[in-house]
Design a protein around this motif. Structure first.
Motif, PDB file in Angstrom:
ATOM      1  N   LEU A 155       0.724  -1.423   0.070  1.00  0.00           N
ATOM      2  CA  LEU A 155       0.246   0.209   0.200  1.00  0.00           C
ATOM      3  C   LEU A 155       0.552   1.144  -0.034  1.00  0.00           C
ATOM      4  O   LEU A 155       0.365   2.681  -0.690  1.00  0.00           O
ATOM      5  CB  LEU A 155      -0.910  -0.347   1.810  1.00  0.00           C
ATOM      6  CG  LEU A 155      -1.886  -0.773   1.102  1.00  0.00           C
ATOM      7  CD1 LEU A 155      -2.695  -1.158   2.269  1.00  0.00           C
ATOM      8  CD2 LEU A 155      -3.681  -0.971   0.363  1.00  0.00           C
ATOM      9  N   ALA A 156       2.419   1.024   0.344  1.00  0.00           N
ATOM     10  CA  ALA A 156       3.076   2.537   1.184  1.00  0.00           C
ATOM     11  C   ALA A 156       3.633   3.184  -0.645  1.00  0.00           C
ATOM     12  O   ALA A 156       3.821   3.608  -0.832  1.00  0.00           O
ATOM     13  CB  ALA A 156       3.849   1.972   2.178  1.00  0.00           C
ATOM     14  N   LEU A 157       3.576   1.740  -1.588  1.00  0.00           N
ATOM     15  CA  LEU A 157       4.611   1.272  -2.480  1.00  0.00           C
ATOM     16  C   LEU A 157       3.533   2.226  -3.813  1.00  0.00           C
ATOM     17  O   LEU A 157       3.785   2.588  -4.683  1.00  0.00           O
ATOM     18  CB  LEU A 157       5.220   0.158  -2.881  1.00  0.00           C
ATOM     19  CG  LEU A 157       6.361  -0.013  -2.303  1.00  0.00           C
ATOM     20  CD1 LEU A 157       7.018  -0.962  -2.251  1.00  0.00           C
ATOM     21  CD2 LEU A 157       7.159   1.206  -2.951  1.00  0.00           C
ATOM     22  N   ALA A 158       2.517   2.048  -3.818  1.00  0.00           N
ATOM     23  CA  ALA A 158       1.507   1.899  -4.880  1.00  0.00           C
ATOM     24  C   ALA A 158       1.083   2.987  -4.857  1.00  0.00           C
ATOM     25  O   ALA A 158       0.659   4.281  -4.191  1.00  0.00           O
ATOM     26  CB  ALA A 158      -0.272   0.565  -4.741  1.00  0.00           C
ATOM     27  N   ASN A 159       0.580   3.444  -6.466  1.00  0.00           N
ATOM     28  CA  ASN A 159       0.377   5.049  -6.952  1.00  0.00           C
ATOM     29  C   ASN A 159      -0.964   4.787  -7.190  1.00  0.00           C
ATOM     30  O   ASN A 159      -1.863   5.360  -6.942  1.00  0.00           O
ATOM     31  CB  ASN A 159       1.322   5.073  -8.480  1.00  0.00           C
ATOM     32  CG  ASN A 159       2.282   5.695  -8.262  1.00  0.00           C
ATOM     33  OD1 ASN A 159       3.316   4.500  -8.593  1.00  0.00           O
ATOM     34  ND2 ASN A 159       2.924   6.908  -7.379  1.00  0.00           N
ATOM     35  N   ALA A 160      -1.508   3.012  -7.397  1.00  0.00           N
ATOM     36  CA  ALA A 160      -2.560   3.253  -7.449  1.00  0.00           C
ATOM     37  C   ALA A 160      -3.408   1.074  -7.049  1.00  0.00           C
ATOM     38  O   ALA A 160      -2.155   0.597  -7.145  1.00  0.00           O
ATOM     39  CB  ALA A 160      -3.787   3.075  -9.135  1.00  0.00           C
ATOM     40  N   CYS A 161      -4.165   1.230  -6.469  1.00  0.00           N
ATOM     41  CA  CYS A 161      -4.786  -0.287  -5.825  1.00  0.00           C
ATOM     42  C   CYS A 161      -5.393  -1.131  -7.005  1.00  0.00           C
ATOM     43  O   CYS A 161      -6.598  -0.173  -7.332  1.00  0.00           O
ATOM     44  CB  CYS A 161      -5.084   0.288  -4.515  1.00  0.00           C
ATOM     45  SG  CYS A 161      -3.497   0.107  -3.303  1.00  0.00           S
ATOM     46  N   LEU A 162      -5.369  -1.980  -7.716  1.00  0.00           N
ATOM     47  CA  LEU A 162      -6.623  -2.698  -8.350  1.00  0.00           C
ATOM     48  C   LEU A 162      -7.347  -3.353  -7.124  1.00  0.00           C
ATOM     49  O   LEU A 162      -6.861  -4.367  -7.035  1.00  0.00           O
ATOM     50  CB  LEU A 162      -5.160  -3.239  -9.415  1.00  0.00           C
ATOM     51  CG  LEU A 162      -4.812  -2.352 -10.397  1.00  0.00           C
ATOM     52  CD1 LEU A 162      -3.646  -2.914 -11.485  1.00  0.00           C
ATOM     53  CD2 LEU A 162      -5.555  -0.907 -10.946  1.00  0.00           C
ATOM     54  N   PRO A 163      -8.138  -3.341  -7.666  1.00  0.00           N
ATOM     55  CA  PRO A 163      -8.731  -4.629  -6.731  1.00  0.00           C
ATOM     56  C   PRO A 163      -9.103  -5.507  -7.445  1.00  0.00           C
ATOM     57  O   PRO A 163      -8.994  -5.598  -8.816  1.00  0.00           O
ATOM     58  CB  PRO A 163     -10.556  -3.876  -6.884  1.00  0.00           C
ATOM     59  CG  PRO A 163     -10.483  -2.692  -7.482  1.00  0.00           C
ATOM     60  CD  PRO A 163      -8.964  -2.001  -8.150  1.00  0.00           C
ATOM     61  N   GLU A 164      -9.221  -6.771  -7.368  1.00  0.00           N
ATOM     62  CA  GLU A 164      -9.980  -8.213  -7.683  1.00  0.00           C
ATOM     63  C   GLU A 164     -10.501  -8.198  -7.915  1.00  0.00           C
ATOM     64  O   GLU A 164     -11.696  -8.062  -7.956  1.00  0.00           O
ATOM     65  CB  GLU A 164      -9.625  -9.410  -6.218  1.00  0.00           C
ATOM     66  CG  GLU A 164      -9.682 -10.997  -6.787  1.00  0.00           C
ATOM     67  CD  GLU A 164      -9.769 -12.009  -5.706  1.00  0.00           C
ATOM     68  OE1 GLU A 164      -9.604 -12.741  -6.432  1.00  0.00           O
ATOM     69  OE2 GLU A 164      -9.714 -11.243  -4.809  1.00  0.00           O
ATOM     70  N   ARG A 165      -9.841  -8.639  -9.814  1.00  0.00           N
ATOM     71  CA  ARG A 165     -10.905  -8.972 -10.495  1.00  0.00           C
ATOM     72  C   ARG A 165     -10.842  -9.979 -11.950  1.00  0.00           C
ATOM     73  O   ARG A 165      -9.133 -10.242 -11.770  1.00  0.00           O
ATOM     74  CB  ARG A 165     -11.558  -7.492 -11.522  1.00  0.00           C
ATOM     75  CG  ARG A 165     -11.914  -6.655 -10.267  1.00  0.00           C
ATOM     76  CD  ARG A 165     -13.378  -7.122 -10.701  1.00  0.00           C
ATOM     77  NE  ARG A 165     -14.179  -5.066  -9.571  1.00  0.00           N
ATOM     78  CZ  ARG A 165     -13.865  -5.070  -8.151  1.00  0.00           C
ATOM     79  NH1 ARG A 165     -13.349  -5.931  -7.576  1.00  0.00           N
ATOM     80  NH2 ARG A 165     -14.231  -3.824  -7.813  1.00  0.00           N
TER      81      ARG A 165
END
Length: 184
Positions: A155-165
């Motif tokens: 989470l700290a590194l992410a520019n964006a989180c992609l939900p499980e899909r």
């Protein structure tokens, strides 16, 4: 029929890194995203096998996880010297500070996944040579413990989180995030 490449992000020479737990879909999304963007795709785990002539499990069995993490860091450092890539990292690539510093220079997508779904995926395709056990815990317990430990780093590194899909929807989420960055 594959879609035409989308126009590049403003900093189209910046690498796109995919992080997340094993079996979260980094390789699948990475290959599809690279194709859509017209960029080269690199899977760090596959590159490790190609360069070292052995599986991750073989190195870990012989020299331990620390030896693999050092080898992984060297491959990431070399890969980071190239520009415009889509890179699928190993699930633990975020553990070393030097890796986090390299990843932070690119666009980072965290592929989120439910631990039970990860267990289902891993049980369906164990591939223990590329995904050896990390601990002595039971399989499901290991997945939950590992995710709980690593998620704050993801989470700290992410520019964006992609939900499980599913793969198609995940690709669309990633493309929308890139389009938003293009507008910035």
């Amino acid at each position: 029929m594959p879609s035409a490449p989308v126009s590049p992000v403003p900093d189209d020479d910046v690498n796109i890194y995919l992080i997340g737990p094993r079996a979260s879909g980094k390789t699948t999304l990475g290959a599809r995203l690279a194709e859509r963007l017209g960029r080269p795709f690199v899977d760090l785990d596959a590159l490790f096998v190609e360069r070292n002539g052995e599986t991750i499990a073989d190195l870990v069995a012989r020299e331990g996880w620390d030896a693999f993490r050092r080898a992984e860091a060297a491959i990431l450092a070399e890969t980071a010297t190239r520009r415009g890539l889509v890179v699928a990292t190993g699930g633990g690539a975020v553990l070393l500070p030097e890796n986090r510093a390299l990843l932070a220079k690119g666009r980072v997508f965290y592929l989120q996944a439910d631990p039970d779904r990860l267990a289902e995926r891993l049980l369906a395709d164990m591939n223990e040579e590329q995904r050896p056990k990390l601990t002595e815990m039971g399989f499901r317990e290991e997945i939950k413990a590992t995710l709980a430990e690593r998620e704050p780093v993801y989470l700290a590194l992410a520019n964006a989180c992609l939900p499980e899909r599913g793969p198609d929807e995940l690709l669309e989420f990633a493309l929308r995030a890139l389009a938003m960055w293009r507008k910035e």
